[in-house]
Design an enzyme around this catalytic site. Structure first.
Site, PDB file in Angstrom:
ATOM      1  N   SER A   1      -7.018  -3.323  36.894  1.00  0.00           N
ATOM      2  CA  SER A   1      -8.209  -4.083  37.270  1.00  0.00           C
ATOM      3  C   SER A   1      -8.341  -5.276  36.344  1.00  0.00           C
ATOM      4  CB  SER A   1      -9.441  -3.194  37.150  1.00  0.00           C
ATOM      5  OG  SER A   1      -9.738  -3.017  35.782  1.00  0.00           O
ATOM      6  N   LYS A   2      -9.426  -6.009  36.546  1.00  0.00           N
ATOM      7  CA  LYS A   2      -9.710  -7.191  35.715  1.00  0.00           C
ATOM      8  C   LYS A   2      -9.659  -6.873  34.220  1.00  0.00           C
ATOM      9  CE  LYS A   2     -12.835  -9.798  38.657  1.00  0.00           C
ATOM     10  NZ  LYS A   2     -13.109  -8.749  39.655  1.00  0.00           N
ATOM     11  N   ARG A   3     -10.052  -5.643  33.881  1.00  0.00           N
ATOM     12  CA  ARG A   3     -10.077  -5.269  32.465  1.00  0.00           C
ATOM     13  C   ARG A   3      -8.707  -5.454  31.812  1.00  0.00           C
ATOM     14  NH1 ARG A   3     -10.293  -0.255  31.683  1.00  0.00           N
ATOM     15  NH2 ARG A   3     -10.042   0.305  33.852  1.00  0.00           N
ATOM     16  N   HIS A   4      -7.661  -5.391  32.626  1.00  0.00           N
ATOM     17  CA  HIS A   4      -6.313  -5.505  32.058  1.00  0.00           C
ATOM     18  C   HIS A   4      -5.823  -6.945  32.038  1.00  0.00           C
ATOM     19  CE1 HIS A   4      -6.449  -1.285  33.611  1.00  0.00           C
ATOM     20  NE2 HIS A   4      -6.018  -1.087  32.390  1.00  0.00           N
ATOM     21  N   GLY A   5      -6.696  -7.897  32.324  1.00  0.00           N
ATOM     22  CA  GLY A   5      -6.282  -9.309  32.335  1.00  0.00           C
ATOM     23  C   GLY A   5      -6.228  -9.805  33.761  1.00  0.00           C
TER      24      GLY A   5
END
Ligand code: GLU
Length: 498
Positions: free
Chosen positions: A260-264
């Site tokens: 997800s976005k959390r991973h970049g």
């Protein structure tokens, strides 16, 4: 790509054995890597089997669907080269078709109107939760005679419509990627197929479309696995042929949670902006859940089409590895023809303020040589400004490592001083002459080449790595090299005053 307008009808279901697959994104967000991989596997499966790849935009959720997402998804697919043979079809324009089939279900008593209000349902949910019972709809409105339901609708009530799930029996899913799964029909409650605002829901629209579009294989993420038995029940209730299913395991981030976005960066458009090549992204996504022989990593698209096989799709989730993507992207960057490499590079320098508009249109031979000097090491175009800015800016900032390489050895002062003097006198500022000058200097001082190159590189680039030192010096120009060496010599006097 047949660019049909959105009202066009899909072709009749094909019974000739032709393979027909679809990618069916909901335009409620950008195309992320998982979606792009689903599109790619469908596309490869179609191309490998000389089948048909259909694009269907699932935009029945009018509140959450946005035209900017729809446009971006279409652009991203085009950028990736995943061209479709039919569509794009838009579900919001196909509502009449869904209504027809919903009426068939009601007439055949496979579906019924439900007048339970959200408040009533919420209350029931709470009661069930207190009793630790599964949160199933209790089927209260199943018993309402159809004539009564019609009367209530005429009187202004707005019911939802529920599918009458069989009370017993099992539903079998033979998936092409995983083992056979048997679902107990009692696990499913009477799910809603039309909301009380009149909008048909995903399971219903997907089944009607897949059937009418003659889809032979439904290839999608395994986050839809829980929908599939419900959809199989709908196919059966509507008398449709059931397609084959292939559920692709999820993509996880390096921390083993869903990517997800959390991973970049997680959307295709972000990767495009960062300067990844579509060919590299395709190659990487193909390997993110599929492998040919565990050895080959680089697959041009023609080879992927030849070799792609659903049987070799992993059964376990895949872990997204940004370094591998970067490595693959670097390989594809080096395969680009020079003019293409240059024209893809220039906008990144322009955006970073390293080039002006005129240079962007007509780059100088030195700018071109600077860019080409970076090609061997480049992983993605967005790295270019940081890698090359010392060529374009008047002053540079020394990294900590560079400072270390210059100032940690006191002797570097006399070394750089001598080099400075000799460079002033050098007849031609060319790679060959510079090399001879360096060789003479190390011989005279009894040093190794690195003893001179490292502090010089650090002094004139501010970094500990750059293209070859002689080329770097030439591209910087004599004037700049001397100025930067002089600045360092002055700093030396401050740091080591004796
Ligand atoms: N619109 C659904 C999604 O974006 C498609 C699911 C399917 O392929 O059936 O997840």
């Amino acid at each position: 790509m047949k660019d049909k307008n959105h009202l066009s009808k899909p072709s009749d279901p094909d019974t000739s054995g032709e393979i027909r697959v679809r990618f069916a994104p909901s335009p409620t967000g950008y195309l992320h890597l998982g979606g792009a991989r689903t599109a790619l596997y469908n596309w490869l499966f179609a191309r490998h089997n000389r089948g048909i790849f259909i694009l269907r935009i699932e935009d029945t959720d009018r509140e959450r669907s946005e035209s900017r997402f729809q446009q971006q998804i279409i652009e991203d697919l085009q950028w990736l080269g995943l061209t479709w043979d039919e569509g794009p079809f838009f579900q919001h324009a196909r509502k009449n078709l869904y209504i027809q089939h919903i009426h068939t279900l009601i007439q055949n008593q496979k579906a019924y109107y439900c007048f339970c209000s959200p408040e009533e349902l919420e209350k029931k949910k709470e009661e069930y939760a207190l009793k630790h019972l599964p949160l199933h709809y209790d089927g209260q409105c199943r018993k309402i005679p159809p004539e009564d339901a019609i009367k209530r609708i005429k009187a202004g009530q707005t019911p939802s419509i529920r599918f009458r799930t069989p009370d017993n029996g099992k539903t079998e899913l033979r998936d092409l990627i995983r083992k056979k799964i048997l679902f107990d029909n009692r696990e499913f409650d009477d799910f809603i197929i039309v909301r009380s605002d009149g909008e048909p829901t995903y399971n219903l629209t997907a089944v009607v479309d897949d059937a009418l579009m003659g889809i032979t294989h439904v290839i999608r993420g395994d986050d839809h696995l829980s929908n599939t038995p419900k959809q199989i029940l709908l196919y059966q209730a509507l008398g449709f042929r059931i397609p084959q299913f292939a559920h692709i395991p999820m993509i996880m981030g390096p921390d083993n949670t869903r990517l997800s976005k959390r991973h970049g960066a997680d959307s295709v458009s972000q990767y495009r902006e960062l300067g990844y090549l579509p060919s590299a992204l395709i190659n990487y996504l193909a390997l993110l859940g599929w492998s040919y022989d565990d050895r080959q990593t680089l697959f041009p698209i023609s080879e992927l089409i030849k070799k792609f096989d659903l049987k070799k799709v992993n059964k376990k989730a895949s872990i997204f590895a940004p370094q591998k993507l970067d490595w693959i992207n670097g390989k594809y960057i080096r395969q680009l023809a020079e003019p293409e490499f240059i024209s893809l590079s220039l906008p990144f320098l322009f955006k970073a303020g390293l080039l002006d508009k005129d240079t962007l249109k007509c780059p100088s031979p030195t700018t071109i040589r600077i860019l080409l000097s970076m090609r061997e090491r480049l992983k993605k175009f967005c790295d270019l400004p940081a890698l090359t800015e010392f060529f374009f800016r008047d002053s540079i900032k020394l990294s900590e490592e560079a400072k270390q390489q210059i100032f940690s050895k006191k002797d570097n002062f006399s070394l750089l001083q001598e080099l400075y003097e000799q460079l002033q006198k050098i007849p031609a500022f060319e790679e060959k002459t510079l090399e001879i000058l360096f060789q003479d200097l190390i011989k005279k001082k009894g040093l190794k080449l690195g003893d001179v190159v490292h502090p010089v590189r650090a002094a004139i680039t501010g970094k500990t790595s750059s293209p070859g030192i002689f080329l770097t010096m030439v591209l910087l120009s004599k004037d700049r090299v001397l100025k930067r060496l002089k600045t360092i010599l002055q700093q030396f006097e401050v740091i080591h005053p004796d």
